[in-house]
Enzyme design. Sequence first.
Site, PDB file in Angstrom:
ATOM      1  N   ARG A 165       0.827  -1.231   0.000  1.00  0.00           N
ATOM      2  CA  ARG A 165       0.000   0.000   0.000  1.00  0.00           C
ATOM      3  C   ARG A 165       0.852   1.268   0.000  1.00  0.00           C
ATOM      4  O   ARG A 165       0.509   2.266   0.645  1.00  0.00           O
ATOM      5  CB  ARG A 165      -0.944   0.026   1.216  1.00  0.00           C
ATOM      6  N   SER A 237     -10.663  -0.626   3.009  1.00  0.00           N
ATOM      7  CA  SER A 237      -9.932  -0.753   4.283  1.00  0.00           C
ATOM      8  C   SER A 237      -9.501   0.630   4.765  1.00  0.00           C
ATOM      9  O   SER A 237      -8.867   1.370   4.016  1.00  0.00           O
ATOM     10  CB  SER A 237      -8.685  -1.605   4.099  1.00  0.00           C
ATOM     11  N   GLU A 333      -4.923   4.026   6.207  1.00  0.00           N
ATOM     12  CA  GLU A 333      -4.611   3.776   4.810  1.00  0.00           C
ATOM     13  C   GLU A 333      -5.256   4.856   3.939  1.00  0.00           C
ATOM     14  O   GLU A 333      -4.768   5.182   2.865  1.00  0.00           O
ATOM     15  CB  GLU A 333      -5.161   2.388   4.450  1.00  0.00           C
TER      16      GLU A 333
HETATM   17  N1  EPU Z   1     -11.086 -11.198  10.005  1.00  0.00           N
HETATM   18  C1  EPU Z   1     -11.521 -11.158  11.317  1.00  0.00           C
HETATM   19  N2  EPU Z   1     -12.711 -10.557  11.583  1.00  0.00           N
HETATM   20  C2  EPU Z   1     -13.461 -10.021  10.601  1.00  0.00           C
HETATM   21  C3  EPU Z   1     -13.022 -10.053   9.268  1.00  0.00           C
HETATM   22  C4  EPU Z   1     -11.808 -10.641   8.995  1.00  0.00           C
HETATM   23  O1  EPU Z   1     -10.875 -11.646  12.240  1.00  0.00           O
HETATM   24  O2  EPU Z   1     -14.536  -9.516  10.928  1.00  0.00           O
HETATM   25  C5  EPU Z   1      -9.834 -11.875   9.719  1.00  0.00           C
HETATM   26  C6  EPU Z   1     -10.135 -13.069   8.856  1.00  0.00           C
HETATM   27  O3  EPU Z   1     -10.076 -14.200   9.662  1.00  0.00           O
HETATM   28  C7  EPU Z   1      -9.103 -13.135   7.799  1.00  0.00           C
HETATM   29  C8  EPU Z   1      -8.289 -11.861   8.010  1.00  0.00           C
HETATM   30  O4  EPU Z   1      -8.975 -11.054   8.957  1.00  0.00           O
HETATM   31  O5  EPU Z   1      -8.252 -14.223   7.980  1.00  0.00           O
HETATM   32  C9  EPU Z   1      -8.131 -11.127   6.713  1.00  0.00           C
HETATM   33  O6  EPU Z   1      -9.404 -10.681   6.222  1.00  0.00           O
HETATM   34  P1  EPU Z   1      -9.630 -10.337   4.692  1.00  0.00           P
HETATM   35  O7  EPU Z   1      -9.386 -11.518   3.872  1.00  0.00           O
HETATM   36  O8  EPU Z   1     -10.938  -9.643   4.551  1.00  0.00           O
HETATM   37  O9  EPU Z   1      -8.453  -9.344   4.348  1.00  0.00           O
HETATM   38  P2  EPU Z   1      -7.889  -8.048   5.065  1.00  0.00           P
HETATM   39  O10 EPU Z   1      -6.463  -8.310   5.421  1.00  0.00           O
HETATM   40  O11 EPU Z   1      -8.762  -7.610   6.172  1.00  0.00           O
HETATM   41  C10 EPU Z   1      -6.922  -7.045   2.873  1.00  0.00           C
HETATM   42  C11 EPU Z   1      -6.929  -5.759   2.135  1.00  0.00           C
HETATM   43  C12 EPU Z   1      -8.234  -5.616   1.352  1.00  0.00           C
HETATM   44  C13 EPU Z   1      -8.344  -6.776   0.394  1.00  0.00           C
HETATM   45  C14 EPU Z   1      -8.333  -8.080   1.211  1.00  0.00           C
HETATM   46  C15 EPU Z   1      -8.344  -9.307   0.345  1.00  0.00           C
HETATM   47  C16 EPU Z   1      -5.541  -4.250   3.457  1.00  0.00           C
HETATM   48  C17 EPU Z   1      -5.510  -3.022   4.298  1.00  0.00           C
HETATM   49  N3  EPU Z   1      -6.754  -4.643   3.046  1.00  0.00           N
HETATM   50  O12 EPU Z   1      -7.931  -6.976   3.864  1.00  0.00           O
HETATM   51  O13 EPU Z   1      -8.150  -4.435   0.573  1.00  0.00           O
HETATM   52  O14 EPU Z   1      -9.536  -6.714  -0.362  1.00  0.00           O
HETATM   53  O15 EPU Z   1      -7.110  -8.127   1.993  1.00  0.00           O
HETATM   54  O16 EPU Z   1      -7.092  -9.528  -0.197  1.00  0.00           O
HETATM   55  O17 EPU Z   1      -4.506  -4.814   3.149  1.00  0.00           O
HETATM   56  C18 EPU Z   1      -8.623  -2.102   0.625  1.00  0.00           C
HETATM   57  O18 EPU Z   1      -7.411  -1.907   0.693  1.00  0.00           O
HETATM   58  O19 EPU Z   1      -9.428  -1.146   0.562  1.00  0.00           O
HETATM   59  C19 EPU Z   1      -9.142  -3.471   0.633  1.00  0.00           C
HETATM   60  C20 EPU Z   1     -10.439  -3.734   0.693  1.00  0.00           C
END
Ligand code: EPU
Length: 337
Positions: A165, A237, A333
Amino acid sequence: MSEIKENYSLLKHNTFKVAARARFYLELNDIPAILEFLSSDLSNLRPRLVLGGGSNVLFTGDFDGIVIHPAIKGIEKISEEGNTILVKVGAGEDWDGFVGYCTEQGWGGVENLSFIPGTVGACPVQNIGAYGMEAADSIDSVQAIHLETGRMITLKSNECQFSYRNSIFKQELKDKTVITHVYFRLQKNHQYKTTYPDLQRALDNYPETTIRTIREAIISIRKNKLPDPSVKGNAGSFFKNPVIDRDKAISLYKFYPQIKGFRNADGSLKVSAAWLIEQSGWKGKRMGETGTHPKQPLIIVNHGGATGGEILQCALKIQKAVMNHFAIKLEMEVNIL
Ligand code: EPU
Protein backbone atom coordinates in the site's frame (compact mmCIF):
# COMPACT_ATOMS: atom_id res chain seq x y z
CA MET A 1 -8.85 22.68 -20.71
CA SER A 2 -12.40 22.34 -19.46
CA GLU A 3 -14.21 25.07 -17.61
CA ILE A 4 -13.18 25.67 -14.01
CA LYS A 5 -15.96 25.15 -11.45
CA GLU A 6 -16.22 27.16 -8.28
CA ASN A 7 -17.62 26.15 -4.88
CA TYR A 8 -18.10 22.71 -6.34
CA SER A 9 -19.71 19.79 -4.47
CA LEU A 10 -17.42 16.79 -4.05
CA LEU A 11 -20.26 14.53 -2.91
CA LYS A 12 -20.10 12.46 -6.09
CA HIS A 13 -16.31 12.50 -6.11
CA ASN A 14 -15.64 10.67 -2.86
CA THR A 15 -16.87 7.16 -2.13
CA PHE A 16 -17.35 8.07 1.56
CA LYS A 17 -20.17 10.32 0.27
CA VAL A 18 -19.13 13.22 2.44
CA ALA A 19 -20.73 16.53 1.51
CA ALA A 20 -17.51 18.55 1.19
CA ARG A 21 -16.98 21.32 -1.38
CA ALA A 22 -13.96 22.42 -3.35
CA ARG A 23 -13.21 26.11 -3.84
CA PHE A 24 -12.16 25.25 -7.41
CA TYR A 25 -12.53 22.06 -9.43
CA LEU A 26 -10.96 21.35 -12.80
CA GLU A 27 -11.21 18.32 -15.03
CA LEU A 28 -8.26 17.70 -17.36
CA ASN A 29 -9.01 15.40 -20.27
CA ASP A 30 -5.65 15.09 -22.00
CA ILE A 31 -1.97 15.96 -21.76
CA PRO A 32 -2.29 19.34 -23.60
CA ALA A 33 -5.00 20.33 -21.08
CA ILE A 34 -2.64 19.56 -18.19
CA LEU A 35 0.16 21.60 -19.81
CA GLU A 36 -2.25 24.47 -20.50
CA PHE A 37 -3.31 24.39 -16.85
CA LEU A 38 0.33 24.51 -15.72
CA SER A 39 1.09 27.57 -17.82
CA SER A 40 -2.03 29.43 -16.62
CA ASP A 41 -2.57 31.47 -13.45
CA LEU A 42 -4.65 28.63 -12.05
CA SER A 43 -1.43 26.72 -11.44
CA ASN A 44 -0.61 29.16 -8.62
CA LEU A 45 -3.66 28.20 -6.59
CA ARG A 46 -2.91 26.37 -3.36
CA PRO A 47 -3.57 23.94 -1.77
CA ARG A 48 -3.80 21.64 -4.77
CA LEU A 49 -5.18 18.13 -4.83
CA VAL A 50 -5.11 15.54 -7.62
CA LEU A 51 -8.25 13.45 -7.21
CA GLY A 52 -8.95 10.21 -9.08
CA GLY A 53 -12.09 8.24 -8.20
CA GLY A 54 -12.07 9.53 -4.62
CA SER A 55 -12.12 5.99 -3.25
CA ASN A 56 -9.26 6.41 -0.81
CA VAL A 57 -9.84 9.88 0.64
CA LEU A 58 -11.72 11.34 3.57
CA PHE A 59 -12.61 15.03 3.40
CA THR A 60 -12.82 16.33 6.97
CA GLY A 61 -13.96 19.74 5.75
CA ASP A 62 -14.26 21.82 2.59
CA PHE A 63 -11.19 21.92 0.37
CA ASP A 64 -10.09 25.55 0.22
CA GLY A 65 -7.97 25.22 -2.91
CA ILE A 66 -8.06 23.57 -6.31
CA VAL A 67 -9.00 19.96 -7.03
CA ILE A 68 -7.66 18.59 -10.32
CA HIS A 69 -9.35 15.55 -11.79
CA PRO A 70 -7.37 13.83 -14.56
CA ALA A 71 -9.84 12.21 -16.94
CA ILE A 72 -7.52 10.84 -19.64
CA LYS A 73 -9.15 7.88 -21.34
CA GLY A 74 -8.00 5.02 -23.55
CA ILE A 75 -6.77 1.43 -23.42
CA GLU A 76 -4.20 0.74 -26.12
CA LYS A 77 -2.25 -2.42 -26.86
CA ILE A 78 1.32 -1.27 -27.50
CA SER A 79 3.02 -4.58 -28.24
CA GLU A 80 2.69 -8.33 -28.08
CA GLU A 81 5.78 -10.52 -27.76
CA GLY A 82 5.26 -14.20 -27.14
CA ASN A 83 3.03 -14.38 -24.11
CA THR A 84 3.46 -10.80 -23.02
CA ILE A 85 1.19 -7.92 -23.85
CA LEU A 86 2.14 -4.34 -23.09
CA VAL A 87 -0.90 -2.08 -22.59
CA LYS A 88 -1.08 1.68 -22.13
CA VAL A 89 -4.03 2.89 -20.08
CA GLY A 90 -5.27 6.45 -19.47
CA ALA A 91 -5.27 7.56 -15.83
CA GLY A 92 -8.97 8.42 -15.99
CA GLU A 93 -10.12 4.94 -16.98
CA ASP A 94 -12.23 3.16 -14.38
CA TRP A 95 -10.04 0.53 -12.73
CA ASP A 96 -12.57 -2.28 -12.78
CA GLY A 97 -13.59 -1.45 -16.35
CA PHE A 98 -9.94 -2.05 -17.30
CA VAL A 99 -9.81 -5.35 -15.35
CA GLY A 100 -13.01 -6.46 -17.11
CA TYR A 101 -11.50 -5.59 -20.49
CA CYS A 102 -8.34 -7.62 -19.72
CA THR A 103 -10.49 -10.57 -18.66
CA GLU A 104 -12.36 -10.48 -21.97
CA GLN A 105 -9.09 -10.39 -23.90
CA GLY A 106 -7.72 -13.30 -21.84
CA TRP A 107 -4.87 -11.19 -20.47
CA GLY A 108 -3.83 -12.25 -16.98
CA GLY A 109 -2.17 -10.29 -14.20
CA VAL A 110 -4.86 -8.05 -12.74
CA GLU A 111 -7.87 -10.40 -12.35
CA ASN A 112 -7.40 -10.76 -8.56
CA LEU A 113 -7.82 -6.99 -8.35
CA SER A 114 -11.37 -7.17 -9.70
CA PHE A 115 -14.10 -4.90 -8.36
CA ILE A 116 -11.83 -2.43 -6.59
CA PRO A 117 -13.33 1.05 -6.90
CA GLY A 118 -11.22 3.88 -8.30
CA THR A 119 -9.32 4.94 -11.39
CA VAL A 120 -6.30 3.50 -13.18
CA GLY A 121 -4.24 6.58 -12.34
CA ALA A 122 -4.74 6.03 -8.62
CA CYS A 123 -3.77 2.35 -8.66
CA PRO A 124 0.02 2.86 -8.55
CA VAL A 125 -0.22 5.55 -5.85
CA GLN A 126 -1.27 3.18 -3.08
CA ASN A 127 -0.24 0.04 -4.98
CA ILE A 128 -3.70 -1.51 -4.70
CA GLY A 129 -3.70 -5.13 -3.64
CA ALA A 130 -6.07 -7.98 -2.92
CA TYR A 131 -6.20 -11.77 -2.85
CA GLY A 132 -2.45 -12.26 -3.10
CA MET A 133 -1.88 -9.82 -5.98
CA GLU A 134 -0.68 -6.23 -6.14
CA ALA A 135 -0.80 -3.67 -8.95
CA ALA A 136 3.02 -3.54 -8.73
CA ASP A 137 3.15 -7.16 -9.99
CA SER A 138 1.94 -6.11 -13.44
CA ILE A 139 2.84 -2.41 -13.75
CA ASP A 140 5.57 -1.92 -16.33
CA SER A 141 5.92 1.84 -15.88
CA VAL A 142 4.05 4.98 -14.88
CA GLN A 143 3.94 8.14 -16.97
CA ALA A 144 3.31 11.45 -15.22
CA ILE A 145 3.72 15.18 -15.56
CA HIS A 146 5.77 16.88 -12.90
CA LEU A 147 3.67 19.76 -11.59
CA GLU A 148 6.62 22.01 -10.78
CA THR A 149 8.64 21.61 -13.96
CA GLY A 150 5.86 20.69 -16.41
CA ARG A 151 8.11 17.85 -17.63
CA MET A 152 6.87 14.46 -18.62
CA ILE A 153 8.47 11.70 -16.55
CA THR A 154 8.35 7.94 -16.90
CA LEU A 155 9.14 5.76 -13.93
CA LYS A 156 9.85 2.09 -14.50
CA SER A 157 8.20 -0.23 -11.99
CA ASN A 158 11.43 -0.68 -10.01
CA GLU A 159 11.72 3.11 -9.65
CA CYS A 160 8.23 3.47 -8.16
CA GLN A 161 9.35 2.17 -4.72
CA PHE A 162 6.36 -0.11 -4.52
CA SER A 163 5.67 -1.85 -1.21
CA TYR A 164 2.53 -2.82 0.71
CA ARG A 165 0.00 0.00 0.00
CA ASN A 166 2.85 2.39 -0.72
CA SER A 167 4.86 3.95 -3.54
CA ILE A 168 7.02 6.95 -4.41
CA PHE A 169 3.76 8.78 -5.27
CA LYS A 170 2.80 8.69 -1.58
CA GLN A 171 6.30 9.67 -0.48
CA GLU A 172 8.76 12.04 -2.18
CA LEU A 173 6.47 12.67 -5.19
CA LYS A 174 3.36 13.22 -3.04
CA ASP A 175 1.25 16.01 -4.63
CA LYS A 176 4.09 16.71 -7.10
CA THR A 177 2.84 14.86 -10.19
CA VAL A 178 -0.25 14.11 -12.23
CA ILE A 179 -0.21 10.53 -13.48
CA THR A 180 -1.32 10.51 -17.12
CA HIS A 181 -0.89 6.84 -18.15
CA VAL A 182 -0.01 3.51 -16.64
CA TYR A 183 1.65 0.75 -18.69
CA PHE A 184 0.87 -2.83 -17.73
CA ARG A 185 2.68 -6.02 -18.70
CA LEU A 186 0.08 -8.79 -18.89
CA GLN A 187 0.31 -12.46 -19.79
CA LYS A 188 -1.72 -14.57 -22.20
CA ASN A 189 -0.52 -17.82 -20.68
CA HIS A 190 -0.71 -16.73 -17.15
CA GLN A 191 0.08 -18.35 -13.80
CA TYR A 192 -3.03 -17.96 -11.61
CA LYS A 193 -2.67 -16.83 -8.01
CA THR A 194 -5.30 -18.72 -6.07
CA THR A 195 -3.67 -19.49 -2.72
CA TYR A 196 -5.62 -16.89 -0.75
CA PRO A 197 -7.99 -19.02 1.39
CA ASP A 198 -11.19 -17.02 0.66
CA LEU A 199 -10.47 -17.26 -3.07
CA GLN A 200 -9.72 -20.99 -2.97
CA ARG A 201 -13.04 -21.60 -1.25
CA ALA A 202 -14.99 -19.46 -3.72
CA LEU A 203 -13.36 -21.19 -6.70
CA ASP A 204 -14.69 -24.54 -5.48
CA ASN A 205 -18.04 -23.37 -6.88
CA TYR A 206 -16.68 -23.26 -10.44
CA PRO A 207 -15.89 -26.23 -12.71
CA GLU A 208 -12.54 -24.79 -13.75
CA THR A 209 -10.11 -22.05 -12.88
CA THR A 210 -9.71 -19.40 -15.57
CA ILE A 211 -9.12 -15.66 -15.56
CA ARG A 212 -12.87 -15.28 -15.99
CA THR A 213 -13.86 -17.56 -13.08
CA ILE A 214 -11.27 -15.93 -10.80
CA ARG A 215 -12.80 -12.55 -11.63
CA GLU A 216 -16.32 -13.86 -11.02
CA ALA A 217 -15.30 -15.52 -7.73
CA ILE A 218 -13.65 -12.34 -6.47
CA ILE A 219 -16.62 -10.20 -7.43
CA SER A 220 -18.88 -12.54 -5.48
CA ILE A 221 -16.57 -12.49 -2.41
CA ARG A 222 -16.33 -8.73 -2.47
CA LYS A 223 -20.08 -8.24 -3.04
CA ASN A 224 -20.80 -10.51 -0.11
CA LYS A 225 -18.24 -9.16 2.31
CA LEU A 226 -17.68 -5.51 1.51
CA PRO A 227 -20.24 -2.70 1.56
CA ASP A 228 -21.12 -1.34 -1.89
CA PRO A 229 -19.97 2.31 -1.89
CA SER A 230 -22.85 3.25 -4.20
CA VAL A 231 -25.21 2.17 -1.41
CA LYS A 232 -23.23 2.90 1.75
CA GLY A 233 -20.31 5.33 1.69
CA ASN A 234 -16.91 3.83 2.51
CA ALA A 235 -13.32 3.84 1.27
CA GLY A 236 -12.46 0.15 1.60
CA SER A 237 -9.93 -0.75 4.28
CA PHE A 238 -9.49 2.27 6.50
CA PHE A 239 -6.28 0.98 8.11
CA LYS A 240 -3.30 -1.05 6.90
CA ASN A 241 -2.56 -4.47 8.34
CA PRO A 242 0.22 -3.67 10.84
CA VAL A 243 3.52 -5.55 10.79
CA ILE A 244 4.96 -6.39 14.21
CA ASP A 245 8.46 -7.67 14.88
CA ARG A 246 9.30 -11.23 15.89
CA ASP A 247 9.62 -10.59 19.65
CA LYS A 248 6.31 -8.76 19.83
CA ALA A 249 4.70 -11.50 17.73
CA ILE A 250 5.97 -14.21 20.11
CA SER A 251 4.70 -12.40 23.21
CA LEU A 252 1.33 -11.72 21.55
CA TYR A 253 0.95 -15.39 20.59
CA LYS A 254 1.30 -16.32 24.29
CA PHE A 255 -1.80 -14.30 25.17
CA TYR A 256 -3.68 -14.78 21.90
CA PRO A 257 -2.82 -18.13 20.29
CA GLN A 258 -5.75 -17.58 17.91
CA ILE A 259 -4.25 -14.36 16.49
CA LYS A 260 -4.82 -13.98 12.72
CA GLY A 261 -1.98 -12.92 10.49
CA PHE A 262 0.67 -13.84 7.94
CA ARG A 263 4.19 -14.67 9.05
CA ASN A 264 7.03 -13.15 7.03
CA ALA A 265 10.34 -14.91 6.37
CA ASP A 266 12.15 -12.74 8.96
CA GLY A 267 9.73 -13.85 11.72
CA SER A 268 7.75 -10.60 11.71
CA LEU A 269 4.00 -10.89 11.55
CA LYS A 270 1.53 -8.97 9.39
CA VAL A 271 -1.43 -8.98 11.76
CA SER A 272 -5.00 -8.85 10.49
CA ALA A 273 -6.21 -5.38 11.42
CA ALA A 274 -9.80 -6.66 11.04
CA TRP A 275 -9.09 -9.22 13.77
CA LEU A 276 -7.48 -6.64 16.08
CA ILE A 277 -10.47 -4.33 15.64
CA GLU A 278 -12.93 -7.16 16.22
CA GLN A 279 -11.10 -8.23 19.41
CA SER A 280 -11.13 -4.62 20.60
CA GLY A 281 -14.93 -4.62 20.48
CA TRP A 282 -15.40 -2.59 17.32
CA LYS A 283 -16.91 -5.08 14.89
CA GLY A 284 -20.21 -3.75 13.53
CA LYS A 285 -20.19 -0.97 16.12
CA ARG A 286 -22.08 2.20 15.35
CA MET A 287 -21.25 5.76 16.37
CA GLY A 288 -24.08 8.03 15.17
CA GLU A 289 -24.13 7.94 11.38
CA THR A 290 -20.79 6.16 11.14
CA GLY A 291 -19.24 2.91 12.41
CA THR A 292 -17.63 -0.32 11.22
CA HIS A 293 -19.05 -2.75 8.68
CA PRO A 294 -20.54 -5.84 10.42
CA LYS A 295 -18.82 -8.31 8.07
CA GLN A 296 -15.46 -6.54 7.80
CA PRO A 297 -14.64 -4.16 10.67
CA LEU A 298 -11.58 -2.82 8.83
CA ILE A 299 -14.07 -0.81 6.79
CA ILE A 300 -15.61 2.30 8.27
CA VAL A 301 -18.96 3.20 6.72
CA ASN A 302 -21.08 6.30 6.37
CA HIS A 303 -24.60 5.15 7.23
CA GLY A 304 -25.83 8.39 5.66
CA GLY A 305 -25.10 12.04 6.33
CA ALA A 306 -21.97 11.55 8.48
CA THR A 307 -19.44 14.33 8.20
CA GLY A 308 -15.79 13.64 7.48
CA GLY A 309 -14.99 14.88 10.98
CA GLU A 310 -17.33 12.30 12.53
CA ILE A 311 -15.80 9.51 10.46
CA LEU A 312 -12.32 10.59 11.51
CA GLN A 313 -13.39 10.63 15.19
CA CYS A 314 -14.63 7.07 14.79
CA ALA A 315 -11.29 6.04 13.23
CA LEU A 316 -9.37 7.66 16.08
CA LYS A 317 -11.51 5.78 18.62
CA ILE A 318 -10.78 2.49 16.87
CA GLN A 319 -7.07 3.30 16.78
CA LYS A 320 -7.15 4.05 20.51
CA ALA A 321 -9.08 0.87 21.35
CA VAL A 322 -6.55 -1.29 19.46
CA MET A 323 -3.66 0.56 21.09
CA ASN A 324 -5.16 -0.01 24.56
CA HIS A 325 -5.81 -3.70 23.91
CA PHE A 326 -2.71 -4.73 21.99
CA ALA A 327 -0.23 -1.80 22.14
CA ILE A 328 -0.28 -1.85 18.32
CA LYS A 329 -0.64 1.36 16.34
CA LEU A 330 -2.97 1.05 13.36
CA GLU A 331 -1.81 3.21 10.50
CA MET A 332 -4.51 4.86 8.42
CA GLU A 333 -4.61 3.78 4.81
CA VAL A 334 -7.11 6.39 3.71
CA ASN A 335 -5.79 9.84 2.82
CA ILE A 336 -7.21 12.32 5.37
CA LEU A 337 -7.76 15.81 3.97
N1 EPU B 1 -11.09 -11.20 10.01
C1 EPU B 1 -11.52 -11.16 11.32
N2 EPU B 1 -12.71 -10.56 11.58
C2 EPU B 1 -13.46 -10.02 10.60
C3 EPU B 1 -13.02 -10.05 9.27
C4 EPU B 1 -11.81 -10.64 9.00
O1 EPU B 1 -10.88 -11.65 12.24
O2 EPU B 1 -14.54 -9.52 10.93
C5 EPU B 1 -9.83 -11.88 9.72
C6 EPU B 1 -10.13 -13.07 8.86
O3 EPU B 1 -10.08 -14.20 9.66
C7 EPU B 1 -9.10 -13.14 7.80
C8 EPU B 1 -8.29 -11.86 8.01
O4 EPU B 1 -8.98 -11.05 8.96
O5 EPU B 1 -8.25 -14.22 7.98
C9 EPU B 1 -8.13 -11.13 6.71
O6 EPU B 1 -9.40 -10.68 6.22
P1 EPU B 1 -9.63 -10.34 4.69
O7 EPU B 1 -9.39 -11.52 3.87
O8 EPU B 1 -10.94 -9.64 4.55
O9 EPU B 1 -8.45 -9.34 4.35
P2 EPU B 1 -7.89 -8.05 5.07
O10 EPU B 1 -6.46 -8.31 5.42
O11 EPU B 1 -8.76 -7.61 6.17
C10 EPU B 1 -6.92 -7.05 2.87
C11 EPU B 1 -6.93 -5.76 2.14
C12 EPU B 1 -8.23 -5.62 1.35
C13 EPU B 1 -8.34 -6.78 0.39
C14 EPU B 1 -8.33 -8.08 1.21
C15 EPU B 1 -8.34 -9.31 0.35
C16 EPU B 1 -5.54 -4.25 3.46
C17 EPU B 1 -5.51 -3.02 4.30
N3 EPU B 1 -6.75 -4.64 3.05
O12 EPU B 1 -7.93 -6.98 3.86
O13 EPU B 1 -8.15 -4.43 0.57
O14 EPU B 1 -9.54 -6.71 -0.36
O15 EPU B 1 -7.11 -8.13 1.99
O16 EPU B 1 -7.09 -9.53 -0.20
O17 EPU B 1 -4.51 -4.81 3.15
C18 EPU B 1 -8.62 -2.10 0.63
O18 EPU B 1 -7.41 -1.91 0.69
O19 EPU B 1 -9.43 -1.15 0.56
C19 EPU B 1 -9.14 -3.47 0.63
C20 EPU B 1 -10.44 -3.73 0.69
